[in-house]
Design a protein around this motif. Structure first.
Motif, PDB file in Angstrom:
ATOM      1  N   ILE A  58      -2.337  -8.540   9.475  1.00 24.81           N
ATOM      2  CA  ILE A  58      -2.660  -7.122   9.251  1.00 24.81           C
ATOM      3  C   ILE A  58      -1.773  -6.229  10.119  1.00 24.81           C
ATOM      4  CG2 ILE A  58      -4.464  -5.352   9.421  1.00 24.81           C
ATOM      5  CD1 ILE A  58      -4.775  -7.374   7.054  1.00 24.81           C
ATOM      6  N   SER A  59      -1.544  -6.632  11.344  1.00 26.04           N
ATOM      7  CA  SER A  59      -0.668  -5.874  12.238  1.00 26.04           C
ATOM      8  C   SER A  59       0.752  -5.795  11.678  1.00 26.04           C
ATOM      9  CB  SER A  59      -0.658  -6.522  13.623  1.00 26.04           C
ATOM     10  OG  SER A  59       0.230  -5.852  14.480  1.00 26.04           O
ATOM     11  N   ARG A  60       1.251  -6.904  11.177  1.00 26.79           N
ATOM     12  CA  ARG A  60       2.603  -6.919  10.595  1.00 26.79           C
ATOM     13  C   ARG A  60       2.671  -6.071   9.325  1.00 26.79           C
ATOM     14  NH1 ARG A  60       3.827 -13.301  11.698  1.00 26.79           N
ATOM     15  NH2 ARG A  60       4.192 -13.038  13.929  1.00 26.79           N
ATOM     16  N   ILE A  61       1.614  -6.103   8.532  1.00 25.99           N
ATOM     17  CA  ILE A  61       1.558  -5.276   7.323  1.00 25.99           C
ATOM     18  C   ILE A  61       1.584  -3.801   7.702  1.00 25.99           C
ATOM     19  CG2 ILE A  61       0.055  -4.576   5.397  1.00 25.99           C
ATOM     20  CD1 ILE A  61      -0.852  -7.603   5.353  1.00 25.99           C
ATOM     21  N   ARG A  62       0.799  -3.426   8.703  1.00 32.34           N
ATOM     22  CA  ARG A  62       0.792  -2.033   9.168  1.00 32.34           C
ATOM     23  C   ARG A  62       2.176  -1.606   9.643  1.00 32.34           C
ATOM     24  NH1 ARG A  62      -4.553  -0.147   9.738  1.00 32.34           N
ATOM     25  NH2 ARG A  62      -6.100  -1.786  10.065  1.00 32.34           N
ATOM     26  N   THR A  63       2.858  -2.493  10.359  1.00 29.71           N
ATOM     27  CA  THR A  63       4.206  -2.200  10.855  1.00 29.71           C
ATOM     28  C   THR A  63       5.174  -1.999   9.698  1.00 29.71           C
ATOM     29  OG1 THR A  63       3.823  -3.436  12.895  1.00 29.71           O
ATOM     30  CG2 THR A  63       6.116  -3.106  12.250  1.00 29.71           C
ATOM     31  N   LYS A  64       5.073  -2.837   8.680  1.00 30.63           N
ATOM     32  CA  LYS A  64       5.961  -2.706   7.523  1.00 30.63           C
ATOM     33  C   LYS A  64       5.712  -1.405   6.772  1.00 30.63           C
ATOM     34  CE  LYS A  64       6.886  -7.607   6.761  1.00 30.63           C
ATOM     35  NZ  LYS A  64       6.850  -8.737   5.800  1.00 30.63           N
ATOM     36  N   TYR A  65       4.466  -0.998   6.634  1.00 33.30           N
ATOM     37  CA  TYR A  65       4.175   0.274   5.978  1.00 33.30           C
ATOM     38  C   TYR A  65       4.677   1.444   6.818  1.00 33.30           C
ATOM     39  CZ  TYR A  65       1.660  -1.114   1.795  1.00 33.30           C
ATOM     40  OH  TYR A  65       1.351  -1.605   0.548  1.00 33.30           O
ATOM     41  N   SER A  66       4.520   1.368   8.121  1.00 30.81           N
ATOM     42  CA  SER A  66       5.019   2.440   8.988  1.00 30.81           C
ATOM     43  C   SER A  66       6.538   2.545   8.902  1.00 30.81           C
ATOM     44  CB  SER A  66       4.596   2.192  10.431  1.00 30.81           C
ATOM     45  OG  SER A  66       3.204   2.367  10.562  1.00 30.81           O
ATOM     46  N   ALA A  67       7.205   1.409   8.748  1.00 31.41           N
ATOM     47  CA  ALA A  67       8.672   1.398   8.670  1.00 31.41           C
ATOM     48  C   ALA A  67       9.199   2.114   7.433  1.00 31.41           C
ATOM     49  CB  ALA A  67       9.189  -0.039   8.700  1.00 31.41           C
ATOM     50  N   VAL A  68       8.383   2.220   6.388  1.00 31.50           N
ATOM     51  CA  VAL A  68       8.796   2.950   5.176  1.00 31.50           C
ATOM     52  C   VAL A  68       8.086   4.297   5.084  1.00 31.50           C
ATOM     53  CG1 VAL A  68       9.486   0.888   3.903  1.00 31.50           C
ATOM     54  CG2 VAL A  68       7.132   1.736   3.677  1.00 31.50           C
ATOM     55  N   SER A  69       7.640   4.797   6.234  1.00 34.69           N
ATOM     56  CA  SER A  69       7.008   6.119   6.345  1.00 34.69           C
ATOM     57  C   SER A  69       5.749   6.261   5.507  1.00 34.69           C
ATOM     58  CB  SER A  69       8.006   7.224   5.986  1.00 34.69           C
ATOM     59  OG  SER A  69       9.102   7.171   6.859  1.00 34.69           O
ATOM     60  N   ARG A  70       4.940   5.194   5.458  1.00 35.61           N
ATOM     61  CA  ARG A  70       3.662   5.221   4.750  1.00 35.61           C
ATOM     62  C   ARG A  70       2.603   4.594   5.656  1.00 35.61           C
ATOM     63  NH1 ARG A  70       4.293   2.232  -0.612  1.00 35.61           N
ATOM     64  NH2 ARG A  70       2.323   3.201  -1.079  1.00 35.61           N
ATOM     65  N   PRO A  71       2.257   5.266   6.740  1.00 35.24           N
ATOM     66  CA  PRO A  71       1.331   4.671   7.717  1.00 35.24           C
ATOM     67  C   PRO A  71      -0.031   4.333   7.112  1.00 35.24           C
ATOM     68  CG  PRO A  71       1.638   7.004   8.147  1.00 35.24           C
ATOM     69  CD  PRO A  71       2.600   6.637   7.062  1.00 35.24           C
ATOM     70  N   VAL A  72      -0.655   3.296   7.662  1.00 32.11           N
ATOM     71  CA  VAL A  72      -1.959   2.825   7.199  1.00 32.11           C
ATOM     72  C   VAL A  72      -2.873   2.602   8.404  1.00 32.11           C
ATOM     73  CG1 VAL A  72      -1.256   1.834   4.992  1.00 32.11           C
ATOM     74  CG2 VAL A  72      -0.940   0.511   7.049  1.00 32.11           C
ATOM     75  N   PRO A  73      -3.389   3.678   8.972  1.00 30.32           N
ATOM     76  CA  PRO A  73      -4.195   3.543  10.193  1.00 30.32           C
ATOM     77  C   PRO A  73      -5.584   2.941   9.992  1.00 30.32           C
ATOM     78  CG  PRO A  73      -4.119   5.833   9.497  1.00 30.32           C
ATOM     79  CD  PRO A  73      -3.185   5.075   8.597  1.00 30.32           C
ATOM     80  N   THR A  74      -6.094   2.943   8.764  1.00 27.97           N
ATOM     81  CA  THR A  74      -7.454   2.444   8.543  1.00 27.97           C
ATOM     82  C   THR A  74      -7.479   1.430   7.399  1.00 27.97           C
ATOM     83  OG1 THR A  74      -8.047   4.102   6.893  1.00 27.97           O
ATOM     84  CG2 THR A  74      -8.412   4.693   9.226  1.00 27.97           C
ATOM     85  N   LYS A  75      -8.581   0.731   7.296  1.00 26.75           N
ATOM     86  CA  LYS A  75      -8.775  -0.223   6.200  1.00 26.75           C
ATOM     87  C   LYS A  75      -8.749   0.507   4.859  1.00 26.75           C
ATOM     88  CE  LYS A  75     -11.658  -4.254   5.180  1.00 26.75           C
ATOM     89  NZ  LYS A  75     -12.836  -5.030   5.607  1.00 26.75           N
ATOM     90  N   ALA A  76      -9.304   1.692   4.808  1.00 31.65           N
ATOM     91  CA  ALA A  76      -9.293   2.490   3.573  1.00 31.65           C
ATOM     92  C   ALA A  76      -7.867   2.844   3.157  1.00 31.65           C
ATOM     93  CB  ALA A  76     -10.129   3.754   3.750  1.00 31.65           C
ATOM     94  N   HIS A  77      -7.026   3.170   4.127  1.00 30.76           N
ATOM     95  CA  HIS A  77      -5.623   3.451   3.823  1.00 30.76           C
ATOM     96  C   HIS A  77      -4.938   2.202   3.254  1.00 30.76           C
ATOM     97  CE1 HIS A  77      -6.093   6.959   6.575  1.00 30.76           C
ATOM     98  NE2 HIS A  77      -5.212   7.489   5.748  1.00 30.76           N
ATOM     99  N   LEU A  78      -5.246   1.051   3.827  1.00 29.87           N
ATOM    100  CA  LEU A  78      -4.657  -0.191   3.330  1.00 29.87           C
ATOM    101  C   LEU A  78      -5.086  -0.469   1.891  1.00 29.87           C
ATOM    102  CD1 LEU A  78      -4.777  -2.461   6.479  1.00 29.87           C
ATOM    103  CD2 LEU A  78      -2.746  -1.926   5.138  1.00 29.87           C
ATOM    104  N   LEU A  79      -6.339  -0.214   1.572  1.00 31.29           N
ATOM    105  CA  LEU A  79      -6.808  -0.389   0.194  1.00 31.29           C
ATOM    106  C   LEU A  79      -6.062   0.566  -0.734  1.00 31.29           C
ATOM    107  CD1 LEU A  79      -8.582  -1.589  -2.001  1.00 31.29           C
ATOM    108  CD2 LEU A  79     -10.369   0.043  -1.335  1.00 31.29           C
ATOM    109  N   ALA A  80      -5.919   1.807  -0.319  1.00 33.99           N
ATOM    110  CA  ALA A  80      -5.203   2.790  -1.135  1.00 33.99           C
ATOM    111  C   ALA A  80      -3.764   2.351  -1.380  1.00 33.99           C
ATOM    112  CB  ALA A  80      -5.233   4.158  -0.468  1.00 33.99           C
ATOM    113  N   ARG A  81      -3.097   1.864  -0.353  1.00 34.81           N
ATOM    114  CA  ARG A  81      -1.706   1.403  -0.510  1.00 34.81           C
ATOM    115  C   ARG A  81      -1.632   0.174  -1.410  1.00 34.81           C
ATOM    116  NH1 ARG A  81      -0.596   5.973   1.134  1.00 34.81           N
ATOM    117  NH2 ARG A  81       0.178   6.355   3.226  1.00 34.81           N
ATOM    118  N   ALA A  82      -2.585  -0.748  -1.266  1.00 37.67           N
ATOM    119  CA  ALA A  82      -2.598  -1.940  -2.115  1.00 37.67           C
ATOM    120  C   ALA A  82      -2.762  -1.546  -3.578  1.00 37.67           C
ATOM    121  CB  ALA A  82      -3.709  -2.893  -1.676  1.00 37.67           C
TER     122      ALA A  82
END
Length: 93
Positions: A58-82
């Motif tokens: 999950i930490s690596r996934i968050r880092t990858k999303y941040s690297a493309v300027s699409r931060p995912v600070p919460t579980k809800a954000h991760l669901l939205a991105r998925a």
């Protein structure tokens, strides 16, 4: 799962294309298991890995999303991105 990842739609937003991070098949698998679980421990048990390994993915996934300027600070954000990136659909949830 591979079909879902490979058949994800090309995303566009106002101002240009939406860049998807390069998540591995295993990262997508862990992400979806964690999103469906009550806790990292539950996701870990489902995948036969440790909760620490789930946290690392999950930490690596968050880092990858941040690297493309699409931060995912919460579980809800991760669901939205998925959902946005085609890793899952609303029908599944």
């Amino acid at each position: 799962m591979r079909e879902v990842v490979e058949s994800a739609p090309t995303l566009t937003v106002v101002g240009g294309p939406l860049v998807r991070p390069a998540l591995s098949t295993r990262e997508v698998e862990v992400l979806l298991a964690w999103l469906a679980a009550e806790s990292k421990e539950d996701a870990a048990a489902h995948l036969f890995i440790s909760a620490s390994t789930v946290s690392t993915h999950i930490s690596r996934i968050r880092t990858k999303y941040s690297a493309v300027s699409r931060p995912v600070p919460t579980k809800a954000h991760l669901l939205a991105r998925a959902l946005q990136d085609g890793y899952t659909t609303l029908d599944v949830w």
